[in-house]
Scaffold this motif. Structure first.
Motif, PDB file in Angstrom:
ATOM      1  N   MET A 103      12.815  19.007   0.203  1.00 49.36           N
ATOM      2  CA  MET A 103      12.899  17.555   0.067  1.00 49.36           C
ATOM      3  C   MET A 103      11.506  16.985   0.237  1.00 49.36           C
ATOM      4  O   MET A 103      11.003  16.848   1.338  1.00 49.36           O
ATOM      5  CB  MET A 103      13.841  16.997   1.128  1.00 49.36           C
ATOM      6  CG  MET A 103      14.153  15.532   0.967  1.00 49.36           C
ATOM      7  SD  MET A 103      15.445  15.054   2.122  1.00 49.36           S
ATOM      8  CE  MET A 103      15.647  13.356   1.615  1.00 49.36           C
TER       9      MET A 103
ATOM     10  N   LEU B 176      19.672  12.465  -1.622  1.00 49.17           N
ATOM     11  CA  LEU B 176      19.958  12.770  -3.020  1.00 49.17           C
ATOM     12  C   LEU B 176      19.566  11.598  -3.906  1.00 49.17           C
ATOM     13  O   LEU B 176      18.971  11.776  -4.973  1.00 49.17           O
ATOM     14  CB  LEU B 176      21.452  13.078  -3.183  1.00 49.17           C
ATOM     15  CG  LEU B 176      21.891  13.572  -4.554  1.00 49.17           C
ATOM     16  CD1 LEU B 176      21.250  14.904  -4.893  1.00 49.17           C
ATOM     17  CD2 LEU B 176      23.409  13.675  -4.612  1.00 49.17           C
TER      18      LEU B 176
ATOM     19  N   GLU C 280      21.391  22.574  -8.408  1.00 47.64           N
ATOM     20  CA  GLU C 280      20.763  23.002  -9.661  1.00 47.64           C
ATOM     21  C   GLU C 280      21.557  24.103 -10.353  1.00 47.64           C
ATOM     22  O   GLU C 280      21.385  24.328 -11.556  1.00 47.64           O
ATOM     23  CB  GLU C 280      19.330  23.485  -9.393  1.00 47.64           C
ATOM     24  CG  GLU C 280      18.375  22.395  -8.921  1.00 47.64           C
ATOM     25  CD  GLU C 280      18.157  21.312  -9.963  1.00 47.64           C
ATOM     26  OE1 GLU C 280      18.254  21.617 -11.165  1.00 47.64           O
ATOM     27  OE2 GLU C 280      17.897  20.161  -9.573  1.00 47.64           O
TER      28      GLU C 280
ATOM     29  N   ILE D 142      15.602  11.429  -3.948  1.00 50.51           N
ATOM     30  CA  ILE D 142      14.870  12.528  -4.568  1.00 50.51           C
ATOM     31  C   ILE D 142      15.308  12.801  -6.005  1.00 50.51           C
ATOM     32  O   ILE D 142      14.483  13.077  -6.882  1.00 50.51           O
ATOM     33  CB  ILE D 142      15.028  13.821  -3.731  1.00 50.51           C
ATOM     34  CG1 ILE D 142      14.495  13.611  -2.313  1.00 50.51           C
ATOM     35  CG2 ILE D 142      14.327  15.001  -4.400  1.00 50.51           C
ATOM     36  CD1 ILE D 142      13.038  13.247  -2.248  1.00 50.51           C
ATOM     37  N   LYS D 143      16.617  12.729  -6.268  1.00 52.57           N
ATOM     38  CA  LYS D 143      17.130  13.197  -7.553  1.00 52.57           C
ATOM     39  C   LYS D 143      17.621  12.096  -8.494  1.00 52.57           C
ATOM     40  O   LYS D 143      17.666  12.308  -9.710  1.00 52.57           O
ATOM     41  CB  LYS D 143      18.296  14.174  -7.327  1.00 52.57           C
ATOM     42  CG  LYS D 143      17.969  15.353  -6.429  1.00 52.57           C
ATOM     43  CD  LYS D 143      16.815  16.179  -6.957  1.00 52.57           C
ATOM     44  CE  LYS D 143      17.164  16.910  -8.256  1.00 52.57           C
ATOM     45  NZ  LYS D 143      16.065  17.842  -8.652  1.00 52.57           N
TER      46      LYS D 143
ATOM     47  N   PHE E 107      18.658  20.283   3.230  1.00 50.84           N
ATOM     48  CA  PHE E 107      18.582  19.590   1.936  1.00 50.84           C
ATOM     49  C   PHE E 107      17.998  20.493   0.854  1.00 50.84           C
ATOM     50  O   PHE E 107      18.445  20.470  -0.295  1.00 50.84           O
ATOM     51  CB  PHE E 107      17.757  18.313   2.041  1.00 50.84           C
ATOM     52  CG  PHE E 107      17.860  17.465   0.799  1.00 50.84           C
ATOM     53  CD1 PHE E 107      18.842  16.495   0.686  1.00 50.84           C
ATOM     54  CD2 PHE E 107      16.995  17.661  -0.268  1.00 50.84           C
ATOM     55  CE1 PHE E 107      18.951  15.736  -0.458  1.00 50.84           C
ATOM     56  CE2 PHE E 107      17.105  16.908  -1.417  1.00 50.84           C
ATOM     57  CZ  PHE E 107      18.085  15.934  -1.516  1.00 50.84           C
ATOM     58  N   THR E 108      17.009  21.272   1.209  1.00 48.00           N
ATOM     59  CA  THR E 108      16.406  22.183   0.231  1.00 48.00           C
ATOM     60  C   THR E 108      17.442  23.174  -0.294  1.00 48.00           C
ATOM     61  O   THR E 108      17.512  23.448  -1.499  1.00 48.00           O
ATOM     62  CB  THR E 108      15.215  22.927   0.847  1.00 48.00           C
ATOM     63  OG1 THR E 108      14.232  21.971   1.279  1.00 48.00           O
ATOM     64  CG2 THR E 108      14.583  23.875  -0.153  1.00 48.00           C
TER      65      THR E 108
ATOM     66  N   GLU F 226      19.800  21.229  -2.573  1.00 47.96           N
ATOM     67  CA  GLU F 226      19.184  20.956  -3.869  1.00 47.96           C
ATOM     68  C   GLU F 226      19.268  22.178  -4.779  1.00 47.96           C
ATOM     69  O   GLU F 226      19.572  22.070  -5.972  1.00 47.96           O
ATOM     70  CB  GLU F 226      17.726  20.541  -3.661  1.00 47.96           C
ATOM     71  CG  GLU F 226      17.061  19.914  -4.865  1.00 47.96           C
ATOM     72  CD  GLU F 226      15.692  19.362  -4.530  1.00 47.96           C
ATOM     73  OE1 GLU F 226      15.132  18.639  -5.379  1.00 47.96           O
ATOM     74  OE2 GLU F 226      15.174  19.647  -3.424  1.00 47.96           O
TER      75      GLU F 226
END
Length: 242
Positions: free
Chosen positions: A1, A165, A45, A168-169, A37-38, A41
């Motif tokens: 993140m 989320l 994906e 970042i996304k 969070f990493t 993520e």
């Protein structure tokens, strides 16, 4: 993140109503949450829908499914935050007030999703009448379960995942959807709006941590709640199939 990691590394926090707070404690929790969070993520994906989006195979039906799935979770968001706020004791009034403000600000966000759905060619009745998918059912049940506990501080971990989320996304996904489907800005407003605004929420999150720390049991619960929320949120995305 990326943004969160930078903040965690600085270790500087403005304390609001916490008293006796250790910046190191907040930084430690942020580092642990960043790891969660990493991993989250990376799991996202690998979901079919996001793989289609990032690999150029995303279609209009996929976007419709995405908006329908998000609407259910977003609509419940303000409700579980309100419930959580109502279960926070008087010794943490500032945190209660902060959660209530969040609930007020976000309680109509699901209308943005409906507007995006219609602007992208969908029928309003379709998104309004759709059922939650399996992941959304599990995520909603979990959030309300946690929000119903006395002083449900663990939900700060859930907010880290959900607000992170968006921060970042959301903007990245919004830009990809607009590009892939050649849609106007007003058909991706929800994603673009949250990409711009959720970063501020993450900064406020550090302040909320300062209101309940230092306390190792609370810290552990925050991290654990983030882990469960991340897994259920990913399940929600996994279940979004056109």
């Amino acid at each position: 993140m990326r943004r969160a990691r930078k903040r965690a590394g600085h270790g500087r926090v403005h304390v609001v109503g916490g008293g006796g707070m250790s910046a190191t404690t907040v930084s430690d929790v942020l580092r642990r949450l960043t790891v969660v969070f990493t991993e989250f993520e990376g799991r996202l994906e690998q979901t079919p829908l996001i793989r289609k989006l990032t690999r150029g195979r995303f279609e209009l039906d996929d976007y419709h499914v995405f908006l329908i799935g998000l609407r259910q979770q977003v609509k419940d968001g303000a409700l579980w935050m309100s419930r959580a706020a109502s279960n926070i004791g008087e010794e943490h009034l500032e945190l209660r007030s902060t959660l209530m403000r969040h609930a007020v600000v976000e309680h109509r966000d699901f209308r943005l999703l409906e507007a995006d759905f219609v602007a992208a060619g969908g029928a309003l009745a379709t998104i309004q009448s759709a059922e939650k998918n399996i992941g959304s059912e599990a995520l909603s049940a979990w959030m309300f379960h946690e929000a119903s506990k006395p002083n449900p501080f663990g939900l700060l971990g859930a907010m880290w995942i959900i607000e992170g989320l968006g921060s970042i996304k959301a903007a990245e996904w919004g830009a990809l959807v607009r590009q892939r489907l050649d849609l106007p800005d007003h058909a991706v407003r929800f994603l673009l709006y949250h990409g711009e605004n959720d970063a501020e929420h993450i900064a406020e999150f550090e302040q909320m941590l300062g209101m309940v720390l230092p306390d190792e049991a609370t810290a552990a619960r925050i991290v654990r709640t983030a882990q469960v929320t991340a897994r259920l949120y990913a399940l929600q995305i996994e279940e979004m199939t056109a």
